[in-house]
Design a protein around this motif. Structure first.
Motif, PDB file in Angstrom:
ATOM      1  N   THR A  16     -66.913  81.141  26.361  1.00 40.60           N
ATOM      2  CA  THR A  16     -67.337  80.064  25.531  1.00 40.60           C
ATOM      3  C   THR A  16     -67.322  80.886  24.263  1.00 40.60           C
ATOM      4  O   THR A  16     -68.190  81.575  24.033  1.00 40.60           O
ATOM      5  CB  THR A  16     -68.677  79.558  25.731  1.00 40.60           C
ATOM      6  OG1 THR A  16     -68.592  78.802  27.175  1.00 40.60           O
ATOM      7  CG2 THR A  16     -69.007  78.397  24.794  1.00 40.60           C
ATOM      8  N   PHE A  17     -66.322  80.606  23.308  1.00 40.86           N
ATOM      9  CA  PHE A  17     -66.117  81.061  22.225  1.00 40.86           C
ATOM     10  C   PHE A  17     -66.925  80.366  21.124  1.00 40.86           C
ATOM     11  O   PHE A  17     -66.838  79.173  21.258  1.00 40.86           O
ATOM     12  CB  PHE A  17     -64.613  81.129  21.587  1.00 40.86           C
ATOM     13  CG  PHE A  17     -63.770  82.038  22.314  1.00 40.86           C
ATOM     14  CD1 PHE A  17     -63.802  83.465  22.040  1.00 40.86           C
ATOM     15  CD2 PHE A  17     -62.953  81.605  23.173  1.00 40.86           C
ATOM     16  CE1 PHE A  17     -63.024  84.297  22.464  1.00 40.86           C
ATOM     17  CE2 PHE A  17     -61.946  82.695  23.914  1.00 40.86           C
ATOM     18  CZ  PHE A  17     -62.189  83.528  23.729  1.00 40.86           C
ATOM     19  N   SER A  18     -67.666  80.798  20.155  1.00 36.73           N
ATOM     20  CA  SER A  18     -68.448  80.255  19.264  1.00 36.73           C
ATOM     21  C   SER A  18     -67.643  79.392  18.165  1.00 36.73           C
ATOM     22  O   SER A  18     -66.477  79.962  18.145  1.00 36.73           O
ATOM     23  CB  SER A  18     -69.303  81.148  18.617  1.00 36.73           C
ATOM     24  OG  SER A  18     -68.654  81.754  17.468  1.00 36.73           O
ATOM     25  N   ASP A  19     -68.026  78.687  17.514  1.00 37.53           N
ATOM     26  CA  ASP A  19     -67.206  77.917  16.579  1.00 37.53           C
ATOM     27  C   ASP A  19     -66.638  79.084  15.519  1.00 37.53           C
ATOM     28  O   ASP A  19     -65.718  78.874  14.955  1.00 37.53           O
ATOM     29  CB  ASP A  19     -68.111  76.634  15.721  1.00 37.53           C
ATOM     30  CG  ASP A  19     -68.320  75.593  16.584  1.00 37.53           C
ATOM     31  OD1 ASP A  19     -67.561  75.535  17.603  1.00 37.53           O
ATOM     32  OD2 ASP A  19     -69.165  74.887  16.243  1.00 37.53           O
ATOM     33  N   GLN A  21     -66.411  82.061  15.932  1.00 35.07           N
ATOM     34  CA  GLN A  21     -65.170  82.869  16.406  1.00 35.07           C
ATOM     35  C   GLN A  21     -63.722  82.298  16.570  1.00 35.07           C
ATOM     36  O   GLN A  21     -62.761  82.847  16.226  1.00 35.07           O
ATOM     37  CB  GLN A  21     -65.517  83.313  18.067  1.00 35.07           C
ATOM     38  CG  GLN A  21     -66.646  84.170  18.102  1.00 35.07           C
ATOM     39  CD  GLN A  21     -67.123  84.787  19.136  1.00 35.07           C
ATOM     40  OE1 GLN A  21     -67.304  83.668  20.143  1.00 35.07           O
ATOM     41  NE2 GLN A  21     -67.537  85.992  19.765  1.00 35.07           N
ATOM     42  N   LYS A  22     -63.932  80.937  16.987  1.00 34.33           N
ATOM     43  CA  LYS A  22     -62.657  80.096  16.938  1.00 34.33           C
ATOM     44  C   LYS A  22     -61.837  80.044  15.717  1.00 34.33           C
ATOM     45  O   LYS A  22     -60.900  80.070  15.461  1.00 34.33           O
ATOM     46  CB  LYS A  22     -62.990  78.643  17.598  1.00 34.33           C
ATOM     47  CG  LYS A  22     -63.236  78.646  19.018  1.00 34.33           C
ATOM     48  CD  LYS A  22     -63.772  77.085  19.468  1.00 34.33           C
ATOM     49  CE  LYS A  22     -64.293  77.183  20.640  1.00 34.33           C
ATOM     50  NZ  LYS A  22     -64.716  75.802  20.998  1.00 34.33           N
ATOM     51  N   LYS A  23     -62.879  79.982  14.598  1.00 41.56           N
ATOM     52  CA  LYS A  23     -62.265  79.788  13.200  1.00 41.56           C
ATOM     53  C   LYS A  23     -61.647  81.208  12.826  1.00 41.56           C
ATOM     54  O   LYS A  23     -60.580  80.990  12.385  1.00 41.56           O
ATOM     55  CB  LYS A  23     -63.484  79.379  12.362  1.00 41.56           C
ATOM     56  CG  LYS A  23     -62.996  79.173  10.792  1.00 41.56           C
ATOM     57  CD  LYS A  23     -64.264  79.044   9.939  1.00 41.56           C
ATOM     58  CE  LYS A  23     -63.988  79.297   8.614  1.00 41.56           C
ATOM     59  NZ  LYS A  23     -65.256  79.132   7.660  1.00 41.56           N
ATOM     60  N   PHE A  25     -60.392  83.704  14.758  1.00 37.10           N
ATOM     61  CA  PHE A  25     -59.319  83.803  15.523  1.00 37.10           C
ATOM     62  C   PHE A  25     -58.202  83.123  15.234  1.00 37.10           C
ATOM     63  O   PHE A  25     -57.080  83.716  15.229  1.00 37.10           O
ATOM     64  CB  PHE A  25     -59.655  83.808  17.009  1.00 37.10           C
ATOM     65  CG  PHE A  25     -60.756  84.570  17.749  1.00 37.10           C
ATOM     66  CD1 PHE A  25     -61.191  85.697  16.826  1.00 37.10           C
ATOM     67  CD2 PHE A  25     -61.604  84.292  18.603  1.00 37.10           C
ATOM     68  CE1 PHE A  25     -62.264  86.944  17.433  1.00 37.10           C
ATOM     69  CE2 PHE A  25     -62.456  85.230  19.207  1.00 37.10           C
ATOM     70  CZ  PHE A  25     -62.852  86.327  18.641  1.00 37.10           C
ATOM     71  N   ASN A  26     -58.289  81.680  14.811  1.00 37.14           N
ATOM     72  CA  ASN A  26     -57.283  80.740  14.659  1.00 37.14           C
ATOM     73  C   ASN A  26     -56.954  81.030  13.281  1.00 37.14           C
ATOM     74  O   ASN A  26     -55.520  80.790  13.038  1.00 37.14           O
ATOM     75  CB  ASN A  26     -57.715  79.588  14.728  1.00 37.14           C
ATOM     76  CG  ASN A  26     -57.940  78.960  15.990  1.00 37.14           C
ATOM     77  OD1 ASN A  26     -57.277  79.248  17.018  1.00 37.14           O
ATOM     78  ND2 ASN A  26     -58.721  78.010  16.192  1.00 37.14           N
ATOM     79  N   SER A  88     -67.150  88.852  14.845  1.00 35.66           N
ATOM     80  CA  SER A  88     -66.437  87.751  15.628  1.00 35.66           C
ATOM     81  C   SER A  88     -65.912  88.701  16.955  1.00 35.66           C
ATOM     82  O   SER A  88     -66.109  88.240  18.148  1.00 35.66           O
ATOM     83  CB  SER A  88     -65.749  86.908  15.064  1.00 35.66           C
ATOM     84  OG  SER A  88     -66.390  86.067  14.146  1.00 35.66           O
TER      85      SER A  88
END
Length: 125
Positions: A16-19, A21-23, A25-26, A88
């Motif tokens: 479960t990536f945090s919001d 982390q997703k931001k 990484f993307n 992150s």
């Protein structure tokens, strides 16, 4: 370390990536190809670090400092040089038990040498 030759990132599918982390990484790795490029560079540099450590390379030798420069360039590329973005990645790194056991072993062998050469490299910049 035989499983190092295999690329399997599926174990992260349940993570479960945090919001945040997703931001991050993307932003820096928007495609699976970008993720795989990063992974392959990370693995190549980690193997070099572990090999240098095992071979007794002295951390202030030019070959070691060249590795530190490559590692720094890699981390700059995936974080934009921002401390909060580095955090992150470190949060994921702290979940090593999820990953490939051979990669955990590689990290454990490479990390002490990387820590030392990165410290020396940053002092010389």
């Amino acid at each position: 370390m035989q499983s190092l030759g295999t690329v399997d990132i599926s174990m992260w599918s349940d993570y479960t990536f945090s919001d945040e982390q997703k931001k991050v990484f993307n932003e820096y790795m928007p495609t699976i190809d970008d993720v795989m490029d990063f992974y392959n560079i990370w693995k190549r540099l980690s193997i070099k670090a572990a090999a240098f450590y095992e071979a007794g390379v002295i951390p202030d030798e030019p070959i070691a400092l060249s590795l530190a420069r490559e590692w720094t360039e890699m981390t700059q590329k995936i974080t934009g040089g921002k401390e909060e973005h580095q955090q992150s990645y470190l949060k994921v790194d702290n979940q090593r038990e999820i990953g490939n056991p051979a990669e955990r072993e590689l990290i454990e062998k490479a990390e002490p040498f990387l820590d030392e050469i990165l410290k020396l490299y940053s002092q010389q910049k």
